[in-house]
Motif scaffolding. Structure first.
Motif, short mmCIF file in Angstrom:
data_model
loop_
_atom_site.label_atom_id
_atom_site.label_comp_id
_atom_site.label_asym_id
_atom_site.label_seq_id
_atom_site.Cartn_x
_atom_site.Cartn_y
_atom_site.Cartn_z
N ALA A 246 0.84 -1.21 0.00
CA ALA A 246 0.00 0.00 0.00
C ALA A 246 0.87 1.26 0.00
O ALA A 246 0.61 2.20 -0.74
N ALA A 247 1.92 1.28 0.82
CA ALA A 247 2.81 2.44 0.87
C ALA A 247 3.59 2.58 -0.43
O ALA A 247 3.76 3.69 -0.95
N VAL A 248 4.04 1.47 -1.00
CA VAL A 248 4.77 1.52 -2.27
C VAL A 248 3.83 1.99 -3.38
O VAL A 248 4.19 2.87 -4.17
N GLY A 249 2.63 1.46 -3.43
CA GLY A 249 1.66 1.88 -4.44
C GLY A 249 1.33 3.36 -4.34
O GLY A 249 1.23 4.06 -5.35
N GLN A 250 1.16 3.85 -3.12
CA GLN A 250 0.87 5.28 -2.92
C GLN A 250 2.03 6.13 -3.39
O GLN A 250 1.83 7.18 -4.01
N TRP A 251 3.27 5.71 -3.14
CA TRP A 251 4.46 6.43 -3.62
C TRP A 251 4.47 6.47 -5.15
O TRP A 251 4.69 7.53 -5.73
N VAL A 252 4.21 5.34 -5.78
CA VAL A 252 4.16 5.31 -7.26
C VAL A 252 3.11 6.29 -7.75
O VAL A 252 3.36 7.08 -8.66
N TYR A 253 1.94 6.27 -7.14
CA TYR A 253 0.85 7.15 -7.55
C TYR A 253 1.22 8.62 -7.36
O TYR A 253 0.97 9.45 -8.24
N GLU A 254 1.82 8.97 -6.23
CA GLU A 254 2.20 10.37 -5.97
C GLU A 254 3.21 10.87 -6.99
O GLU A 254 3.12 12.01 -7.45
N VAL A 255 4.18 10.05 -7.35
CA VAL A 255 5.16 10.44 -8.37
C VAL A 255 4.48 10.53 -9.73
O VAL A 255 4.67 11.50 -10.47
N PHE B 183 -3.55 8.68 -14.10
CA PHE B 183 -3.18 7.50 -13.32
C PHE B 183 -4.26 7.23 -12.29
O PHE B 183 -4.86 8.15 -11.76
N GLU B 184 -4.47 5.95 -12.01
CA GLU B 184 -5.43 5.56 -10.98
C GLU B 184 -4.82 4.43 -10.16
O GLU B 184 -4.28 3.47 -10.72
N LEU B 185 -4.95 4.54 -8.85
CA LEU B 185 -4.48 3.50 -7.94
C LEU B 185 -5.58 2.44 -7.84
O LEU B 185 -6.74 2.77 -7.56
N VAL B 186 -5.22 1.20 -8.08
CA VAL B 186 -6.17 0.08 -8.04
C VAL B 186 -5.68 -0.90 -6.97
O VAL B 186 -4.63 -1.52 -7.14
N ASP B 187 -6.42 -1.02 -5.90
CA ASP B 187 -6.04 -1.88 -4.79
C ASP B 187 -6.84 -3.18 -4.88
O ASP B 187 -8.08 -3.16 -4.86
N LEU B 188 -6.15 -4.31 -4.97
CA LEU B 188 -6.85 -5.60 -5.05
C LEU B 188 -7.77 -5.84 -3.87
O LEU B 188 -8.76 -6.56 -4.00
N LEU B 189 -7.47 -5.23 -2.73
CA LEU B 189 -8.35 -5.38 -1.57
C LEU B 189 -9.77 -4.88 -1.85
O LEU B 189 -10.73 -5.37 -1.25
N ASP B 190 -9.90 -3.92 -2.75
CA ASP B 190 -11.21 -3.34 -3.06
C ASP B 190 -12.07 -4.24 -3.95
O ASP B 190 -13.25 -3.97 -4.13
N TYR B 191 -11.50 -5.31 -4.50
CA TYR B 191 -12.23 -6.14 -5.46
C TYR B 191 -12.66 -7.49 -4.90
O TYR B 191 -13.50 -8.17 -5.50
N LYS B 192 -12.14 -7.91 -3.81
CA LYS B 192 -12.58 -9.15 -3.13
C LYS B 192 -12.74 -10.33 -4.11
O LYS B 192 -13.75 -11.03 -4.09
N GLN C 232 15.70 5.82 -6.43
CA GLN C 232 14.55 5.03 -6.88
C GLN C 232 13.52 5.87 -7.65
O GLN C 232 12.85 5.37 -8.53
N GLN C 233 13.43 7.16 -7.33
CA GLN C 233 12.47 8.00 -8.05
C GLN C 233 12.89 8.16 -9.51
O GLN C 233 12.03 8.19 -10.40
N ASP C 234 14.18 8.26 -9.78
CA ASP C 234 14.64 8.32 -11.17
C ASP C 234 14.28 7.05 -11.92
O ASP C 234 13.85 7.09 -13.07
#
Length: 186
Positions: free
Chosen positions: A18-27, A36-45, A162-164
Motif C-alpha cells: 500500500a505504501a509503495v503503491g501510494q508512492w508510485v501514484y504520488e510520483v 493515473f489511478e491506484l487500483v487496490d486488489l483489496l477493493d475487489y474481493k 529510486q524515483q529516477d
C-alpha cells in the motif's frame, strides 16, 4: 487521454504494498498528459478463480469478475506493484490476472517490486505471464530492497535514486501504451 492503472498486488495484512503503491501514484500524478489511478486488489474481493469458462472465451458469469473486467478494460497500460513471496509474485495478484484475458491484451506493463532481493524474481514470473496475455512489458523496473528502501523492513523510505528509476519506468509504460493504441482500437 492515456490511462494507466497502478495495481497494488498484495492483500496481506500489514503489507508494504500500500505504501509503495501510494508512492508510485504520488510520483506518477505529477504528470499532466496522462491519467493515473491506484487500483487496490483489496477493493475487489476476488475469490480464488471461480469462473466456469476460460478467461480467453470472455464469458464471465460472476459479478466480481464483471466489475474487475470493466476496471481493467478502462486502462491503456499498467504498473504492477508486487511483493516477492517464495521467489514469485503474490497469489492474490496472480489470481487477479488470471480472471481476465482480452482486457489485458495489447497494453503495456511496468513493474515495481519489493523484497529481500528487490522482488526481481517475482517480476521475472510476471514478465512470462504478460507475454502470454499479449502485454508489452517494459525494460525498466523499480526493485526495492527491504534492507535499503525500508526501515525495519516495514516503513517505506525509498532511496532517492529510486524515483529516477520510477520515472524511467513510467516514461516507458506511457510510451508503449500510446504506441499500442492502434492495436487496441481494432
Amino acid at each position: 487521454m492515456t490511462r494507466i492503472g497502478i495495481i497494488i498486488g498484495s492483500t496481506r495484512p500489514g503489507r508494504n504494498g500500500a505504501a509503495v503503491g501510494q508512492w508510485v501514484y504520488e510520483v506518477a500524478k505529477q504528470r499532466t498528459n496522462v491519467e493515473f489511478e491506484l487500483v487496490d486488489l483489496l477493493d475487489y474481493k476476488l475469490p480464488h478463480l471461480d469462473e466456469v469458462y476460460p478467461p480467453a472465451m470472455g464469458q464471465y458469469q460472476q459479478p466480481h469478475t464483471l466489475e474487475w473486467a470493466r476496471k481493467i478494460a478502462s486502462f491503456d497500460g499498467f504498473v504492477m506493484v508486487t511483493p516477492e513471496y517464495n521467489h514469485s509474485t503474490s497469489g492474490a495478484l496472480k489470481n487477479a490476472i488470471d480472471f481476465l484475458y482480452s482486457e489485458w491484451n495489447n497494453k503495456a506493463v511496468g513493474f515495481v517490486s519489493y523484497g529481500s532481493r528487490g522482488g526481481t524474481r517475482a517480476v521475472e514470473h510476471l514478465r512470462l505471464i504478460a507475454g502470454e496475455l499479449q502485454m508489452a512489458d517494459v525494460r525498466s523496473q523499480v526493485a526495492l530492497s527491504l534492507f535499503t528502501d525500508f526501515e525495519n523492513f516495514s516503513v517505506f523510505k525509498p532511496n532517492e535514486r529510486q524515483q529516477d528509476t520510477l520515472n524511467a519506468t513510467l516514461d516507458q509504460v506511457v510510451a508503449w501504451s500510446e504506441a499500442l493504441a492502434p492495436l487496441r482500437s481494432k
